[in-house]
Design a protein around this motif. Sequence first.
Motif, PDB file in Angstrom:
ATOM      1  N   GLY A  14      -0.860  28.076 -29.950  1.00  0.00           N
ATOM      2  CA  GLY A  14      -1.359  29.158 -29.331  1.00  0.00           C
ATOM      3  C   GLY A  14      -2.403  29.453 -28.362  1.00  0.00           C
ATOM      4  N   ALA A  15      -2.867  27.996 -27.945  1.00  0.00           N
ATOM      5  CA  ALA A  15      -4.336  28.069 -27.135  1.00  0.00           C
ATOM      6  C   ALA A  15      -4.101  28.284 -25.273  1.00  0.00           C
ATOM      7  CB  ALA A  15      -4.916  26.689 -26.631  1.00  0.00           C
ATOM      8  N   LYS A  16      -4.995  28.985 -24.561  1.00  0.00           N
ATOM      9  CA  LYS A  16      -4.640  29.353 -23.411  1.00  0.00           C
ATOM     10  C   LYS A  16      -4.713  28.954 -22.094  1.00  0.00           C
ATOM     11  CE  LYS A  16      -2.730  34.274 -25.360  1.00  0.00           C
ATOM     12  NZ  LYS A  16      -3.305  33.453 -26.831  1.00  0.00           N
ATOM     13  N   SER A  17      -4.259  28.784 -21.586  1.00  0.00           N
ATOM     14  CA  SER A  17      -3.884  27.984 -20.539  1.00  0.00           C
ATOM     15  C   SER A  17      -3.319  29.174 -18.956  1.00  0.00           C
ATOM     16  CB  SER A  17      -3.179  27.140 -20.515  1.00  0.00           C
ATOM     17  OG  SER A  17      -3.020  26.178 -19.794  1.00  0.00           O
ATOM     18  N   ASP A  18      -4.660  28.397 -18.521  1.00  0.00           N
ATOM     19  CA  ASP A  18      -4.327  29.405 -16.931  1.00  0.00           C
ATOM     20  C   ASP A  18      -2.902  29.315 -16.329  1.00  0.00           C
ATOM     21  OD1 ASP A  18      -6.524  30.566 -17.124  1.00  0.00           O
ATOM     22  OD2 ASP A  18      -7.996  29.180 -15.459  1.00  0.00           O
ATOM     23  N   PHE A  19      -2.339  30.495 -15.108  1.00  0.00           N
ATOM     24  CA  PHE A  19      -0.933  30.161 -15.022  1.00  0.00           C
ATOM     25  C   PHE A  19      -0.834  31.110 -13.394  1.00  0.00           C
ATOM     26  CE2 PHE A  19      -0.506  33.188 -18.367  1.00  0.00           C
ATOM     27  CZ  PHE A  19       0.034  34.062 -17.818  1.00  0.00           C
ATOM     28  N   VAL A  20       0.646  30.238 -12.978  1.00  0.00           N
ATOM     29  CA  VAL A  20       0.429  31.090 -12.447  1.00  0.00           C
ATOM     30  C   VAL A  20       2.412  32.051 -12.060  1.00  0.00           C
ATOM     31  CG1 VAL A  20       1.739  31.322  -9.987  1.00  0.00           C
ATOM     32  CG2 VAL A  20      -0.371  29.701 -10.239  1.00  0.00           C
ATOM     33  N   TYR A  21       2.450  32.972 -12.222  1.00  0.00           N
ATOM     34  CA  TYR A  21       3.832  33.754 -11.887  1.00  0.00           C
ATOM     35  C   TYR A  21       4.142  34.471 -11.073  1.00  0.00           C
ATOM     36  CZ  TYR A  21       1.308  38.275 -13.723  1.00  0.00           C
ATOM     37  OH  TYR A  21       0.558  39.837 -13.615  1.00  0.00           O
ATOM     38  N   LEU A  22       5.717  34.433 -10.674  1.00  0.00           N
ATOM     39  CA  LEU A  22       6.043  35.408  -9.886  1.00  0.00           C
ATOM     40  C   LEU A  22       6.282  36.630 -10.218  1.00  0.00           C
ATOM     41  CD1 LEU A  22       8.292  32.203  -8.367  1.00  0.00           C
ATOM     42  CD2 LEU A  22       6.009  33.475  -7.301  1.00  0.00           C
ATOM     43  N   GLU A  23       6.872  37.559  -9.567  1.00  0.00           N
ATOM     44  CA  GLU A  23       7.071  39.031 -10.776  1.00  0.00           C
ATOM     45  C   GLU A  23       8.322  39.031  -9.494  1.00  0.00           C
ATOM     46  OE1 GLU A  23       4.993  41.354 -13.860  1.00  0.00           O
ATOM     47  OE2 GLU A  23       4.724  42.749 -11.380  1.00  0.00           O
ATOM     48  N   ILE A  24       9.530  40.198 -10.209  1.00  0.00           N
ATOM     49  CA  ILE A  24       9.812  40.952  -9.444  1.00  0.00           C
ATOM     50  C   ILE A  24       9.668  42.505  -9.875  1.00  0.00           C
ATOM     51  CG2 ILE A  24      12.481  41.377  -9.013  1.00  0.00           C
ATOM     52  CD1 ILE A  24      13.396  38.731  -8.931  1.00  0.00           C
ATOM     53  N   GLU A  25       9.638  43.592  -9.527  1.00  0.00           N
ATOM     54  CA  GLU A  25       9.490  44.738 -10.219  1.00  0.00           C
ATOM     55  C   GLU A  25       9.920  46.088  -9.658  1.00  0.00           C
ATOM     56  OE1 GLU A  25       5.297  47.013 -11.948  1.00  0.00           O
ATOM     57  OE2 GLU A  25       5.278  45.916 -10.062  1.00  0.00           O
ATOM     58  N   GLY A  26      10.099  46.988 -10.339  1.00  0.00           N
ATOM     59  CA  GLY A  26      11.115  48.188  -9.646  1.00  0.00           C
ATOM     60  C   GLY A  26      10.948  49.585 -10.461  1.00  0.00           C
ATOM     61  N   GLY A  27      11.126  50.175 -10.257  1.00  0.00           N
ATOM     62  CA  GLY A  27      10.492  51.736 -11.143  1.00  0.00           C
ATOM     63  C   GLY A  27      11.637  52.633 -10.200  1.00  0.00           C
ATOM     64  N   ALA A  28      11.991  54.272 -10.984  1.00  0.00           N
ATOM     65  CA  ALA A  28      12.941  55.245 -10.546  1.00  0.00           C
ATOM     66  C   ALA A  28      12.664  56.169 -10.715  1.00  0.00           C
ATOM     67  CB  ALA A  28      13.667  55.097  -9.564  1.00  0.00           C
ATOM     68  N   GLY A  29      12.313  57.488 -10.610  1.00  0.00           N
ATOM     69  CA  GLY A  29      12.841  58.336 -11.351  1.00  0.00           C
ATOM     70  C   GLY A  29      13.471  60.093 -10.740  1.00  0.00           C
ATOM     71  N   TYR A  30      14.476  60.306 -11.503  1.00  0.00           N
ATOM     72  CA  TYR A  30      15.260  61.146 -11.442  1.00  0.00           C
ATOM     73  C   TYR A  30      15.061  62.094 -11.974  1.00  0.00           C
ATOM     74  CZ  TYR A  30      17.274  56.242 -10.095  1.00  0.00           C
ATOM     75  OH  TYR A  30      17.800  55.094  -9.158  1.00  0.00           O
ATOM     76  N   ASP A  31      16.221  62.913 -12.062  1.00  0.00           N
ATOM     77  CA  ASP A  31      16.146  64.614 -12.870  1.00  0.00           C
ATOM     78  C   ASP A  31      16.516  64.580 -13.951  1.00  0.00           C
ATOM     79  OD1 ASP A  31      18.473  63.820 -12.326  1.00  0.00           O
ATOM     80  OD2 ASP A  31      18.772  66.069 -10.528  1.00  0.00           O
ATOM     81  N   TRP A  32      16.979  63.927 -14.632  1.00  0.00           N
ATOM     82  CA  TRP A  32      17.143  62.827 -16.033  1.00  0.00           C
ATOM     83  C   TRP A  32      16.224  62.483 -16.623  1.00  0.00           C
ATOM     84  CZ3 TRP A  32      17.233  58.348 -16.833  1.00  0.00           C
ATOM     85  CH2 TRP A  32      17.564  57.311 -15.712  1.00  0.00           C
ATOM     86  N   GLY A  33      15.213  61.774 -15.619  1.00  0.00           N
ATOM     87  CA  GLY A  33      14.169  61.199 -16.279  1.00  0.00           C
ATOM     88  C   GLY A  33      13.777  59.929 -15.529  1.00  0.00           C
ATOM     89  N   ASP A  34      13.340  58.858 -15.786  1.00  0.00           N
ATOM     90  CA  ASP A  34      12.714  57.672 -15.734  1.00  0.00           C
ATOM     91  C   ASP A  34      12.861  56.545 -16.123  1.00  0.00           C
ATOM     92  OD1 ASP A  34       9.997  59.570 -14.566  1.00  0.00           O
ATOM     93  OD2 ASP A  34       9.968  59.789 -16.464  1.00  0.00           O
ATOM     94  N   VAL A  35      13.006  55.352 -15.131  1.00  0.00           N
ATOM     95  CA  VAL A  35      13.658  53.920 -15.523  1.00  0.00           C
ATOM     96  C   VAL A  35      12.614  52.850 -15.134  1.00  0.00           C
ATOM     97  CG1 VAL A  35      15.984  54.291 -15.746  1.00  0.00           C
ATOM     98  CG2 VAL A  35      15.330  53.672 -13.771  1.00  0.00           C
TER      99      VAL A  35
END
Length: 281
Positions: free
Chosen positions: A57-78
């Motif tokens: 479990g030793a930690k090592s630095d890294f690069v990562y690519l991310e795709i992210e999104g979110g939305a709010g509606y009258d019924w709730g959030d995702v």
Amino acid sequence: MMKNVKTLALAVTAVSAMTVGTVQAEQYYGFANVSVNYLDWSDGTEDRSRDIQNGFGAKSDFVYLEIEGGAGYDWGDVYGFIDFENPTKMDWSGDQDDGSKAFRIAAKGSVAINIGETNWNAYGHIYSLTDSSGFYEQNVVLGVSYDINTDFGLWVKPFVGAHFAHNSAIGAGFNGGMAGWVLGYNFKLGGQDLMITNWNEIEFARADEYRGFCTSETCTGPGDDDFQNTNGKSWGLNGAVALWWNATSDVTFGIQYRYAEQKLGTAAYQNAMIFSAKYNF
């Protein structure tokens, strides 16, 4: 492996749904972005994660690519994201014996459904991590959340729920509870558009099995010399606090302080800095 594929598909579907309005629901807000990020563990974290567990479990630095999104509606959030960590090693020939340097896919999807006309929500999230060394873990939380919104730019979404885990080393089962929050504060400074965010998760009443694993057939569990104490205590802390600068409507830069305690496979405190650049759709 199929379970992780299904989880990844779920997160992809969630992210896609966040950016598309429907005729049945009124959309209040929505966002989506792609980013490149560099996570730099502190020297102390790398030393502790290496020494405490003899390299496991030793930690090592890294690069990562991310795709992210979110939305709010009258019924709730995702909300949802997909991370591709150590992306240059996705050719199946990475460090199979060192998960810290292996190619990893992390994905999360969450939903909060309004309960009547109150600020309470039925809440759930699923998180999955898989790496090319053969390790995987899934976490499912089912419970309630609460929406707090202010007129001065601060919003907070605390939650609490039952926690279920599926780990390649120990199997699947009930793993106590999880509580936490996501918050943000939007403000301007020197004419610049800035935001502070914080996400935080606290696990409690964990199953003994989740706190580590046995390294011999005669091992009886926590307290045994042959017990590998990877997540340590019956509780764990996991989160990050960030400062974001919206340089333009399309480009955002951020710096995050990442922290964890008795979590991420290390029975000690861990911290890192994350440097991010996002393109907003």
